[in-house]
Design a protein around this motif. Structure first.
Motif, short mmCIF file in Angstrom:
data_model
loop_
_atom_site.label_atom_id
_atom_site.label_comp_id
_atom_site.label_asym_id
_atom_site.label_seq_id
_atom_site.Cartn_x
_atom_site.Cartn_y
_atom_site.Cartn_z
N UNK A 228 0.83 -1.20 0.00
CA UNK A 228 0.00 0.00 0.00
C UNK A 228 0.86 1.25 0.00
N UNK A 229 1.88 1.25 0.86
CA UNK A 229 2.73 2.44 0.98
C UNK A 229 3.45 2.71 -0.32
N UNK A 230 4.07 1.66 -0.89
CA UNK A 230 4.84 1.86 -2.12
C UNK A 230 3.94 2.35 -3.24
N UNK A 231 2.79 1.70 -3.42
CA UNK A 231 1.92 2.08 -4.53
C UNK A 231 1.35 3.48 -4.34
N UNK A 232 1.05 3.83 -3.09
CA UNK A 232 0.51 5.15 -2.84
C UNK A 232 1.50 6.22 -3.27
N UNK A 233 2.79 5.97 -2.97
CA UNK A 233 3.79 6.96 -3.33
C UNK A 233 4.03 6.97 -4.83
N UNK A 234 4.19 5.78 -5.43
CA UNK A 234 4.64 5.77 -6.82
C UNK A 234 3.53 5.99 -7.83
N UNK A 235 2.25 5.84 -7.42
CA UNK A 235 1.20 6.19 -8.38
C UNK A 235 1.10 7.70 -8.52
N UNK A 236 1.65 8.43 -7.55
CA UNK A 236 1.56 9.88 -7.62
C UNK A 236 2.85 10.53 -8.08
N UNK A 237 3.98 9.87 -7.79
CA UNK A 237 5.28 10.42 -8.17
C UNK A 237 5.89 9.43 -9.14
N UNK A 238 5.92 9.80 -10.44
CA UNK A 238 6.29 8.79 -11.43
C UNK A 238 7.78 8.80 -11.74
N UNK A 239 8.56 8.21 -10.85
CA UNK A 239 9.98 8.03 -11.17
C UNK A 239 10.30 6.56 -11.11
N UNK A 240 10.83 6.03 -12.18
CA UNK A 240 11.14 4.60 -12.20
C UNK A 240 12.15 4.22 -11.16
N UNK A 241 13.21 5.01 -11.03
CA UNK A 241 14.26 4.65 -10.08
C UNK A 241 13.72 4.68 -8.65
N UNK A 242 12.84 5.65 -8.38
CA UNK A 242 12.25 5.70 -7.04
C UNK A 242 11.45 4.44 -6.77
N UNK A 243 10.71 4.01 -7.81
CA UNK A 243 9.93 2.79 -7.60
C UNK A 243 10.83 1.61 -7.31
#
Lengths: 341, 220
Positions: A228-243
């Motif tokens: 949940x935490x990861x998806x919540x962050x990466x669906x809003x901030x689209x950086x591949x490396x961050x994901x």
């Protein structure tokens, strides 16, 4: 404890209270071992059964009184015609009561939510602590780790994941050809939670691990907190490396916690390896799938090149070379333009 | 001496005697209940509409009253659900979709979500009954429906950037109002230390509905 024997209506709790006559009436003081490890000593299921039996006794008593009243009143007024009508009415009433009793018995048997009541017996503080603990792996794998058997936290986490998934699908413009957005989200999340839990429980049964279905459901459910935490962050901030970083760190931590808990309850190298490998692979791959299946940038690039029916892993590999070749082409073009001047 | 003359008074045959001679037959219990089967349809509809309207007022000003709980009905939630679903139709990301699944989606989300929240609240030890809880959750969708109407009006005209801020504020306000209103009714029926456990699913439920309203954009 109520001391009067003949009193049925002194209980105030819905599950019947501690009444001596009922406990003596059932006659069995045997604790059902089948139910013990899941409910950890609470005898709510016994209370549920007693409550049912008490209700049925009351119903039977009420029916007996009702039929007595009717035969008493109507027989006096209406004579012979009244007796015939009364007989017909009585038969109809009997049929109705019998049918109602059958239906309510079936309903109480299958739709009795009291069976699930002990699994929802939590405090907010406990839920919060368990959420935090799900990200902290424990190194002790020689003694069985304690796993809480609770269903409130996992269910809320699954629903939260559904909500986050909906958000991701909408913002990435996913088109679902057969079915609806909502159906896909609910199906994916619940399917993962229930299906993977059952599969790992089956593997644990084969590998002789000491873990119950409830504990597995609970463990996997709390493991979804990291997702949940990861998806919540990466669906809003689209950086591949961050994901990728979050995938490794957060996903890795919650996987390690689950794996350590399962391993601590297994004996032998090979079973431990099998369980550990399967659980880790499924958990990490699910996060990868959730991110890439509903991601805008990848969809956009792929739709221009080929059809949308590519499996998610291949989408990852294609992403970087396409960008690289596009950049190279741009450079080449600019170089050619410069040279031609 | 007044009364001496009265002994001669007799009722002549052609004066009609009025009154009713009725011997009650049959089971007396049926006559004790007020029979609403014989009244005109207009009365029934008006009475139900008045009950629904009174509950709407209770939602708008959430005080701790038991009217919503005592006389629950599901007409209001049905009305609100259908209105919301109809208004959310006609706006889709891909123009190839005909908007059909959206109606069913909204319906399923609202009713399925309400059932789940009710079950959860009962399992946590609440004293509210199944249909009472459905009634409360359904009626508290009203602020979100009002927000939907406002959003639709805002989208009819105006530039895009500014309208998003306005819609965000309106939807956030109405979603918090819905959550606050429903917890005012639901949380009372819980043991005091577990209120947060019941409030969270309600928050999630109205958040999903509010977010569906916010991301609604009518197809050009």
């Amino acid at each position: 404890m109520a001391s009067s024997d003949g009193n049925k209506n002194t209980n105030t709790e819905p599950w019947g209270g501690f009444e001596d006559n009922i406990i003596q009436g059932t006659g069995s003081a045997v604790i059902d071992m089948e139910n013990m490890d899941d409910t950890s000593g609470s005898s709510f299921e016994d209370m549920g059964e007693m409550h049912q039996r008490m209700k049925e006794e009351e119903e039977v008593a009420d029916e007996a009184e009702a039929t007595e009243e009717e035969t008493g009143e109507d027989g006096e007024f209406l004579g012979i015609k009244g007796i015939k009508g009364q007989l017909g009415r009585q038969v109809a009433d009997e049929v109705w009561q019998a049918g109602k009793r059958q239906a309510s018995k079936a309903f109480n048997l299958y739709a009795n939510i009291d069976i699930l009541r002990p699994y929802f017996d939590v405090e907010p503080m406990q839920v919060r602590n368990r959420l935090i603990e799900s990200m902290i792996p424990i190194r002790m794998i020689n003694f069985p780790q304690k796993i809480a058997g609770e269903l409130y936290g996992p269910m809320m986490l699954v629903f939260t994941l559904v909500a986050i998934l909906l958000h991701g699908m909408k913002t990435s413009g996913t088109v679902i050809r057969e079915g609806t957005l909502m159906g896909t989200a609910i199906g994916t999340c619940f399917g993962y939670w229930l299906g993977v839990s059952s599969f790992i429980y089956f593997l644990a049964y084969l590998c002789n691990a000491q873990i119950t279905m409830l504990q597995m459901l609970s463990l996997l459910g709390y493991g979804l907190f990291g997702h949940c935490v990861v998806l919540f962050v990466t669906y809003n901030v689209h950086f591949h490396s961050l994901f990728y970083i979050l995938w490794l760190v957060v996903g890795g931590l919650s996987t390690l916690r689950m794996v350590a808990a399962v391993i601590s309850r297994t004996v032998g190298q090979t079973p431990r390896l099998i369980l550990c490998g399967t659980l880790a692979a499924l958990h990490m791959l699910f996060l990868l799938y959730l991110h890439f299946a509903y991601h805008k940038i990848v969809e956009g690039i792929l739709d221009t090149l080929e059809g949308p029916n590519m499996p998610p892993i291949q989408r990852v590999a294609r992403d970087l070379p396409v960008v690289a070749t596009a950049a190279m082409n741009a450079n080449l073009n600019s170089m050619v333009v410069v040279l031609c001047r | 001496h007044h009364f001496a003359g009265l002994s001669d008074v007799s009722i002549s045959g052609d004066i009609p005697v009025e009154g009713e001679i009725n011997v009650p037959v049959g089971t007396p219990s049926q006559d004790k209940e007020y029979s609403t089967l014989d009244e005109p349809v207009k009365d029934t509809i008006l009475r139900d509409l008045k009950a629904v309207g009174k509950k709407f007022v209770h939602v708008m000003y959430p005080k701790k009253s038991s009217a919503l709980l005592r006389d629950w009905d599901l007409w209001g939630p049905l009305l609100l659900c259908v209105t919301l679903a109809l208004m959310l139709q006609g706006g889709s990301v891909d123009s190839k979709e005909d908007g059909g699944p959206q109606f069913a989606e909204v319906f399923v989300i609202i009713w399925f979500g309400s059932v789940i929240i009710t079950l959860n609240s009962k399992l946590l030890g609440g004293t509210i009954s199944f249909f009472q809880s459905l009634c409360v959750l359904g009626y508290c969708i009203m602020p979100l429906t009002v927000a939907m109407v406002v959003c639709r009006l805002v989208l009819l005209g105006g530039s895009w950037g500014f309208s998003f801020i306005v819609r965000l504020i309106v939807v956030t306000a109405s979603f918090s109002w819905s959550t606050f209103a429903s917890t005012a009714f639901l949380a009372d029926c819980q043991p005091p230390n577990r209120k947060a456990l019941v409030v969270y699913p309600v928050f999630l439920f109205y958040f999903v509905i509010g977010w569906m309203i916010l991301t609604f954009s009518p197809s050009a």
